[in-house]
Design an enzyme around this catalytic site. Structure first.
Site, PDB file in Angstrom:
ATOM      1  N   SER B 155       0.769  -1.202  -0.045  1.00  0.00           N
ATOM      2  CA  SER B 155      -0.220   0.010   0.157  1.00  0.00           C
ATOM      3  C   SER B 155       1.020   1.321   0.047  1.00  0.00           C
ATOM      4  CB  SER B 155      -0.911   0.107   1.146  1.00  0.00           C
ATOM      5  OG  SER B 155      -1.870   0.850   1.146  1.00  0.00           O
ATOM      6  N   ARG B 225     -11.548   5.936  10.482  1.00  0.00           N
ATOM      7  CA  ARG B 225     -11.137   4.461  10.303  1.00  0.00           C
ATOM      8  C   ARG B 225     -12.220   3.352  10.049  1.00  0.00           C
ATOM      9  NH1 ARG B 225      -6.684   1.493   9.465  1.00  0.00           N
ATOM     10  NH2 ARG B 225      -6.508  -0.393  10.640  1.00  0.00           N
ATOM     11  N   ASP B 320      -9.111  -6.567  -4.219  1.00  0.00           N
ATOM     12  CA  ASP B 320      -8.717  -5.360  -3.722  1.00  0.00           C
ATOM     13  C   ASP B 320      -9.050  -4.213  -4.747  1.00  0.00           C
ATOM     14  OD1 ASP B 320      -7.608  -2.733  -2.842  1.00  0.00           O
ATOM     15  OD2 ASP B 320      -5.392  -3.877  -2.689  1.00  0.00           O
ATOM     16  N   HIS B 353      -8.035  -5.203   0.159  1.00  0.00           N
ATOM     17  CA  HIS B 353      -6.608  -4.581   0.175  1.00  0.00           C
ATOM     18  C   HIS B 353      -5.702  -5.045   1.446  1.00  0.00           C
ATOM     19  CE1 HIS B 353      -3.913  -1.513  -0.283  1.00  0.00           C
ATOM     20  NE2 HIS B 353      -3.975  -0.920   0.837  1.00  0.00           N
ATOM     21  N   ASP B 354      -6.626  -5.661   2.482  1.00  0.00           N
ATOM     22  CA  ASP B 354      -5.827  -6.314   3.696  1.00  0.00           C
ATOM     23  C   ASP B 354      -5.360  -7.639   3.197  1.00  0.00           C
ATOM     24  OD1 ASP B 354      -6.464  -4.399   5.557  1.00  0.00           O
ATOM     25  OD2 ASP B 354      -8.242  -5.490   6.291  1.00  0.00           O
TER      26      ASP B 354
END
Lengths: 195, 380
Positions: B155, B225, B320, B353-354
């Site tokens: 990222s 968040r 992602d 994405h994680d």
């Protein structure tokens, strides 16, 4: 580095000029590119649809890009390679004509190899009423990835239709070169083509 | 040789203080400043086996290992780093550093400005990825590392790895750029701005100087968040994990937590707002937005990458959508055009994405294969 190379890949390697920039489509575990890098000082990339094969290329010290040849070669610029290789894959592609054109868009020359459907053993099996299964065609009709069979004349006609020049042709039967009636006695065809 | 995976064990954070001003992109010369870092493994005699781990938005220098035996959680990339793991500390000397502007010990908005004795707050300068890379280079100088065997990041961390290879071509042998992009898209910047607006509009933000008021803009940070977290997961992944599950099994016809996904997001938001600094969150998202290494090369990414002398591994994950595979392909295409050696894997994953922090087997396989090659070069 292992210096032995499968016989058909060895024949392709003989056509590669030292220092060439090479793109190998469907490069598998990268054996050909690894050999070329070491013995012909070539640069370039392999393209592979399978991430496991990308990892095997990486282990062999070969740069490999995961991608699907059916979607073309848009990651590569016009004329950016001296040579583009498609080894025993064209018969399994949906976009047969497109990949041939794409190869000669990004490369100055291309090498295409494929199992010759006109090989006498194939003809014999068909004559006896069954689809051919052999060393170069090791699949049953119902689970084969091969969907676009051709013989030498078919491939040459496709090239002629698209103004592609045949620069060199070798036909093999196993380890042996075939000169006499190649479309009957050859199991594997090797073409070097260009514009 | 055993390939049993082990932990790097108990680790200790270290500090490096710098007094030479760091000229930042925003025009400020930052001085003095402190970088918090950790190292794992041994630097070899030739100092050729060093690997830099660059962190993403909420990361820091505590990349692997634990601070004590009873420490509940390990470093944020502990699953990737250690003896027998893909980033193998039997061969590599691994350095993790908290970036400037962070909130884990390096100089940042929450730390004290030595000139005033007060927290920097709103006066801490905005940082860019090239600024961070310069600061990391000074840390490398301090550690005696002329050239990294590899610079690795996912990222925003991948952006630093890429920038390193452009700004210091002779100092990076390999750059591993994972789930990243050569610059953010408008949609991606838009997500960042909504997150920022959540913080900036919290009455307890006080223009960034909330420290003096003894409050924290917790609601804003929590919302930021929660939004971010949604974009780090995939629709499929969220569906698999939470679906439409209700906490009590029936509708309550109110606005309290009903669906499990609500509960999960609120928990993540609360946890994060307790431990992260709102100013750091703002600053990190701006660094993401500003990142565009092609900009100094007439918007020509290929020209930027022609400077590089590194070899690359680029990886992306199919689910992602925040940093989609298309963005990684853009980078790969530019690297090929710049004649740089690059391998690229597009990993099947439902982790969104994680996924760069997870252990999808093909991802681990690719990292392991690539880094085994790097280790072999170092040992040769």
């Amino acid at each position: 580095m292992n210096t032995t190379l499968r016989a058909d890949l060895r024949l392709i390697a003989d056509w590669v000029r030292p220092g060439a920039r090479v793109l190998d489509l469907g490069c598998g575990d990268g054996a050909l590119l690894a050999w070329l890098q070491q013995h012909r000082q070539t640069r370039g990339y392999g393209v592979e649809i399978d991430v496991e094969n990308v990892a095997r290329c990486v282990e062999a010290g070969v740069s490999a890009i995961q991608g699907d040849l059916e979607t073309g070669l848009s990651d590569f610029a016009d004329g950016s390679f001296d040579l583009v290789i498609l080894s025993q894959t064209i018969q399994a592609m949906h976009h047969t004509e497109e990949i041939l054109l794409e190869m000669l868009r990004v490369g100055r020359e291309a090498i295409v190899t494929f199992p010759n459907f006109g090989y006498w053993q194939n003809r014999w099996q068909i004559f006896r009423g069954r689809m051919p299964v052999s060393e170069t065609i090791p699949y049953q009709w119902y689970d084969t990835p091969n969907i676009h069979w051709c013989m030498l004349g078919d491939f040459e006609a496709l090239c002629a239709k698209n103004g592609i020049r045949l620069l060199e042709r070798v036909v093999m039967d196993g380890e042996r070169r075939v000169g006499f009636l190649p479309n009957l006695f050859g199991s594997l065809a090797f073409y070097r083509v260009g514009r | 040789m055993s390939n049993t995976e082990q932990s790097v064990g108990i680790v200790t954070a270290q500090s490096a203080d710098f007094s030479t001003p760091l000229e930042l992109a925003c025009g400020v010369a930052l001085s003095p400043y402190c970088l918090k870092y950790e190292t794992y493994g041994e630097l070899n005699a030739a100092k050729s086996n060093a690997v830099l781990i660059c962190h993403a938005l909420s990361g820091h220098h505590h990349v692997a290992g634990r601070y004590a035996d009873d420490d509940k959680s390990a470093g944020w990339w502990d699953n990737m780093i250690g003896p027998g793991k893909p980033i193998d500390t039997r061969y590599f000397f691994v350095v993790g550093v908290n970036n400037l502007g962070g909130c884990h010990g390096s100089s940042g908005p929450a730390s004290l400005n030595p000139a005033t004795g007060q927290p920097w707050g709103s006066t801490f300068p905005l940082m860019t990825v090239p600024d961070w890379v310069c600061a990391q280079a000074r840390l490398a100088d301090r550690l005696g590392i002329d050239r990294w065997a590899a610079v690795i990041g996912g990222s925003l961390g991948g952006m630093q790895a890429l920038q390193w290879s452009i700004d210091f071509p002779e100092r990076v042998a390999h750059a591993l750029v994972i789930a990243s992009a050569p610059k953010l898209s408008a949609q991606n910047i838009a997500f960042n701005d909504v997150a920022r607006q959540a913080i900036l509009s919290d009455p307890e933000f006080h223009g960034g100087d909330f420290y003096a008021h003894g409050v924290v803009p917790r609601r804003g940070l929590r919302l930021a968040r929660m939004l971010g977290h949604i974009t780090y997961l995939s629709d499929d992944g969220m569906g698999e994990k939470f679906g439409r599950m209700l906490r009590s099994g029936e509708f309550k016809f109110g606005y309290d937590v009903e669906f499990e996904i609500e509960s999960y997001l609120r928990y993540q938001g609360d946890k994060f707002s307790d431990m992260f600094d709102a100013n750091t969150y703002l600053l990190m998202t701006k660094a993401l937005d500003y990142f565009d290494p092609a900009k100094s090369y007439d918007d020509d990414l290929v020209a930027a990458l022609r400077r590089s002398r590194s070899r690359y591994l680029v990886a992306s994950f199919t689910s992602d959508w925040r940093f989609s595979p298309l963005r990684s392909r853009e980078l790969v295409r530019a690297l090929v055009a710049a004649d740089r050696p690059v391998s690229y894997g597009e990993i099947e994953s439902t982790h969104g994405h994680d996924a760069f922090l997870m252990l999808d087997p093909p991802y681990v396989r690719l990292m392991r294969s690539y880094l085994a090659g790097v280790a072999a070069e170092v040992r040769a």
